[in-house]
Design an enzyme around this catalytic site. Structure first.
Site, PDB file in Angstrom:
ATOM      1  CG  ASN A   9      -1.769   1.209   1.355  1.00 23.65           C
ATOM      2  OD1 ASN A   9      -1.800   2.043   0.448  1.00 23.65           O
ATOM      3  ND2 ASN A   9      -2.488   1.340   2.459  1.00 23.65           N
ATOM      4  CD1 TRP A  10       3.332   0.911  -3.059  1.00 24.07           C
ATOM      5  CD2 TRP A  10       3.575   2.280  -4.817  1.00 24.07           C
ATOM      6  NE1 TRP A  10       4.033   0.230  -4.020  1.00 24.07           N
ATOM      7  CE2 TRP A  10       4.202   1.046  -5.125  1.00 24.07           C
ATOM      8  CE3 TRP A  10       3.596   3.285  -5.779  1.00 24.07           C
ATOM      9  CZ2 TRP A  10       4.842   0.804  -6.342  1.00 24.07           C
ATOM     10  CZ3 TRP A  10       4.235   3.041  -6.990  1.00 24.07           C
ATOM     11  CH2 TRP A  10       4.859   1.814  -7.260  1.00 24.07           C
ATOM     12  CE  LYS A  11      -0.281   3.124   4.766  1.00 27.40           C
ATOM     13  NZ  LYS A  11      -0.199   3.225   6.214  1.00 27.40           N
ATOM     14  CG  HIS A 120      -5.876   1.813   5.247  1.00 25.06           C
ATOM     15  ND1 HIS A 120      -5.480   2.704   6.215  1.00 25.06           N
ATOM     16  CD2 HIS A 120      -4.826   0.976   5.049  1.00 25.06           C
ATOM     17  CE1 HIS A 120      -4.238   2.425   6.583  1.00 25.06           C
ATOM     18  NE2 HIS A 120      -3.820   1.374   5.881  1.00 25.06           N
ATOM     19  CD  GLU A 122      -3.089   5.394   6.708  1.00 23.80           C
ATOM     20  OE1 GLU A 122      -3.062   5.446   5.468  1.00 23.80           O
ATOM     21  OE2 GLU A 122      -2.161   4.906   7.384  1.00 23.80           O
ATOM     22  CD  GLU A 192      -3.362  -2.414   7.187  1.00 26.48           C
ATOM     23  OE1 GLU A 192      -2.349  -2.730   6.582  1.00 26.48           O
ATOM     24  OE2 GLU A 192      -3.898  -1.287   7.089  1.00 26.48           O
ATOM     25  CB  SER A 237       5.298  -1.798  12.080  1.00 27.07           C
ATOM     26  OG  SER A 237       4.933  -0.454  12.297  1.00 27.07           O
ATOM     27  N   GLY A 258       2.931  -1.141   4.283  1.00 23.18           N
ATOM     28  CA  GLY A 258       2.984   0.289   3.982  1.00 23.18           C
ATOM     29  C   GLY A 258       4.420   0.707   3.690  1.00 23.18           C
ATOM     30  N   GLY A 259       5.090   1.253   4.691  1.00 22.30           N
ATOM     31  CA  GLY A 259       6.430   1.826   4.515  1.00 22.30           C
ATOM     32  C   GLY A 259       7.408   0.913   3.795  1.00 22.30           C
TER      33      GLY A 259
HETATM   34  P1  13P Z   1       3.079   0.360   7.700  1.00 23.65           P
HETATM   35  O1  13P Z   1       3.601  -0.939   7.115  1.00 23.65           O
HETATM   36  O2  13P Z   1       3.832   1.557   7.221  1.00 23.65           O
HETATM   37  O3  13P Z   1       2.962   0.285   9.194  1.00 23.65           O
HETATM   38  O4  13P Z   1       1.593   0.551   7.138  1.00 23.65           O
HETATM   39  C1  13P Z   1       0.692  -0.501   7.211  1.00 23.65           C
HETATM   40  C2  13P Z   1      -0.514  -0.153   6.430  1.00 23.65           C
HETATM   41  O5  13P Z   1      -1.280   0.709   6.823  1.00 23.65           O
HETATM   42  C3  13P Z   1      -0.736  -0.848   5.156  1.00 23.65           C
HETATM   43  O6  13P Z   1      -1.999  -0.608   4.661  1.00 23.65           O
END
Ligand code: 13P
Length: 274
Positions: A9-11, A120, A122, A192, A237, A258-259
């Site tokens: 998930n590149w956000k 998600h 967010e 998540e 994470s 994510g990251g």
């Molecule tokens: P991180 O891996 O950066 O914690 O993000 C997880 C995430 O929200 C994937 O959708």
């Protein structure tokens, strides 16, 4: 056998040039990914078209089958005067347009936008997306032939208060229980915990397994044996150093990253962690 999945998930990260560079790096390493693992790159909307072409252009069929394209959101309305929104139908139309670009070979198509992330935390937290809104989005996405990565997870206060099962259970029941078994076949669930997203703090393998098992049992109440076929991913994470112990758990079928999905080496290392 449940599909093993590592989804990035590149956000809201990467310029278009950086995103193209990242996906080229991932594609350059795709041979390292085990054949039974599916990679999904969920890019920003602006990146879908060129990335569809890059993935569609992978020559080796074994490598091509290991990677899919996804989006990070779609509208809860079909079409019309909703400034700034992107519909499920628009997502489904991306790959067909690749063949219309000047100079494209006859019959060329890109990789379809096959997945969309919905639910998600967010989106729920910052944009007020409720279970009712998410159900509308999911129905529209499925009706356009997309598969949905549906996210659930509790906040830190909810976990501290021992309410995580209740919160996650409601996110499953109020949304997924309204789908037919046929629709449910196109859903991937991602657990998540909000307290683990972007914080460096990961759920322990025991915490994650416990709630993944709970999610599967909850799904089984409505969908019976289909719950055994549903891939349930862990997100929060997740990185090369902890993916192996998480993925070794019975009910964890991969990760939503994510990251660490923004670095090709880390993303590929996670895909090799089963
Ligand atoms: P991180 O891996 O950066 O914690 O993000 C997880 C995430 O929200 C994937 O959708």
């Amino acid at each position: 056998m449940r599909q093993k999945i590592v989804a990035g998930n590149w956000k809201m990260n990467t310029t278009l040039a950086e995103g193209i560079e990242l996906v080229n790096q991932i594609v350059g390493k795709i041979e390292e990914v085990p054949q039974d693992v599916k990679l999904i790159v969920n890019t920003p909307f602006t990146h879908l078209f060129p990335v569809s072409k890059i993935i569609g252009d992978i020559k080796c069929p074994f490598c091509r089958s290991k990677i899919s394209l996804g989006a990070q959101n779609c509208a809860d309305k079909e079409k019309g005067a909703y400034t700034g929104e992107v519909s499920a139908k628009m997502l489904a139309s991306v790959s067909k347009a690749v063949g219309t670009v000047a100079g494209a070979p006859e019959g060329a198509t890109g990789a379809p936008v096959e997945y969309v992330i919905l639910g998600h935390s967010e989106r729920r937290g910052y944009y007020g997306e409720t279970n009712a809104i998410l159900l509308e989005k999911i129905k529209l996405a499925l009706s356009e032939g997309l598969k949905v990565i549906y996210c659930v997870g509790e906040a830190l206060e909810e976990r501290k208060a021992g309410k995580h099962f209740e919160v996650v259970g409601n996110e499953i029941k109020e949304v997924l229980f309204n789908l037919s078994p046929e629709q449910m076949k196109n859903i991937v669930v991602a657990y998540e915990p909000i307290w683990a997203i972007g914080t460096g703090e990961t759920a322990t393998k025991e915490q994650a397994q416990e709630i993944h098992e709970f999610i599967r049992k909850t799904l089984a109440e409505k969908f019976g044996a289909l719950a055994e076929e549903t891939s349930i991913l862990y997100g929060g994470s997740c990185k090369p150093s902890n993916a192996k112990e998480l993925f070794s758990q019975k009910d964890i079928d991969g990760g939503l990253i994510g990251g660490a999905s923004l670095k090709a080496d880390d993303f590929i290392a996670i895909a090799k962690s089963f």
